[in-house]
Write an enzyme that holds these catalytic residues in place. Structure first.
Site: not given
Length: 282
Positions: A9-10, A31-32, A55, A57, A97, A120, A145
C-alpha cells in the site's frame, strides 16, 4: 524493529523506503480477515512498536461488503491493539476523515463526535473504538486524500486522464487536505518513537496537508505542475453519484500534532516530489 501491517500500500511502501528498521507484512503473511492471526504475529515477532498501514479501502464496494470491511478495518486493528497492550508496546493505527459526517465548514478536531455516513467510515470507526478499548499505548492518526507514486490514487488518475482528454469535470464542493503517503509514513515513525518514550502521548490525532482545497483545485495544481494542458470544470457532488456518500467537509484540525514536533505538510511541495518520483517532473 517496527512491525508494519501492510506491504504494498501507499503508506506501507513509504515506511519501508524511510526506515531500515521495518518489517512489513503483506496479505500473504498477514491476512487481516483473520484478526487472531494478526495478534499471533505480533506475539511471534515481539517488535518495539506496531504500525497498522493496512486497510479495506474500497469505499464504494464497502457499501455491499460491510462485513468484510468491518473485519479488516474493525476487528483486525482491535486484535492488534489488544496484543500490543499485553506486550506493553505502542500501536500506531491509521484512520480516516470518513469517520465524520462532513457537515459544516469548520475543521474537525480529534475530540469531535464521529458520525460516519457510509460503511467504510463505520468500519474505520469500529477499529478506532477497538484500539481505544484495548487499554494500551496507542496513537490513532486520522488522515485524508492520500497520494503518492505508488498504487491507485487521485494524483495518478489525474495524470492518466489529463493525458487522454482536453477537459475533465471534477467535484468542487468537497473540501479537504491532500496528504502524501511519504509524510504520513514520516509522522507514523516519529509518533511510534515518541510513544515509546512517553506513553502519556496516547490518543487520537489528525494529520492532513495544507492548505485545504477542493478535488477540482487539487486537480488543477497537478496539471499545472505536470505541464498537462487539460481544463478542469467544477461540478457538484450530485453530478457524480457514487454508491457511497463522501463527506463534503474533510477539513481537519491538526494542531495537536505539535506534541510530536509535527505540523501540517504543504501538499503542493509533496505533489512536486511525487511527480519527480514518477519521472513526470525533472
Amino acid at each position: 524493529m517496527i512491525l508494519v501491517f501492510g506491504k504494498t500500500g501507499q503508506v506501507a511502501t513509504e515506511l519501508q523506503r524511510q526506515s531500515q528498521d521495518v518489517l512489513a507484512l503483506g496479505r500473504e503473511g498477514a491476512d487481516l480477515t483473520q484478526p487472531d492471526i494478526c495478534a499471533e504475529l505480533i506475539q511471534k515477532y515481539e517488535p518495539d512498536a506496531v504500525i497498522n498501514a493496512a486497510a479495506y479501502t474500497a469505499v464504494d464496494k464497502a457499501e455491499s461488503d460491510e462485513e468484510t470491511a468491518a473485519l479488516v478495518n474493525g476487528a483486525a486493528p482491535a486484535a492488534m491493539a489488544v496484543e500490543c497492550a499485553k506486550l506493553g508496546i505502542p500501536f500506531v493505527h491509521i484512520s480516516t476523515d470518513y469517520v465524520f459526517d462532513g457537515a459544516g465548514d469548520l475543521p474537525f478536531s480529534p475530540s469531535d463526535t464521529a458520525a460516519p455516513i457510509g460503511a467504510y467510515g463505520r468500519s474505520k470507526l469500529l477499529g478506532e473504538e477497538g484500539v481505544c478499548a484495548a487499554g494500551g499505548t496507542y496513537a490513532i492518526l486520522r488522515t485524508s486524500w492520500v497520494f503518492s507514486a505508488h498504487g491507485n490514487n487521485f494524483l495518478k488518475t489525474m495524470l492518466r486522464l489529463g493525458g487522454e482528454r482536453d477537459k475533465l469535470f471534477i467535484v468542487a464542493d468537497q473540501i479537504g487536505g491532500p496528504t502524501s503517503a511519504a509524510q504520513i509514513a514520516h509522522a507514523c515513525l516519529i509518533i511510534s518513537g515518541a510513544l515509546r518514550q512517553d506513553p502519556h502521548l496516547t490518543g487520537t490525532y489528525h494529520f492532513s496537508g495544507q492548505e485545504d482545497v477542493s478535488w477540482a483545485g487539487f486537480a488543477r495544481n497537478i496539471f499545472e505542475q505536470a505541464h498537462i494542458a487539460c481544463d478542469v470544470e467544477d461540478i457538484p457532488t450530485t453530478a457524480f453519484p457514487t454508491p457511497a456518500a463522501r463527506p463534503a467537509n474533510s477539513r481537519m484540525d491538526c494542531q495537536s500534532l505539535s506534541l510530536f514536533g509535527l505540523s501540517r505538510p504543504h501538499w503542493k511541495k509533496d505533489v512536486s516530489a511525487v511527480l519527480g518520483d514518477l519521472g513526470v517532473k525533472e
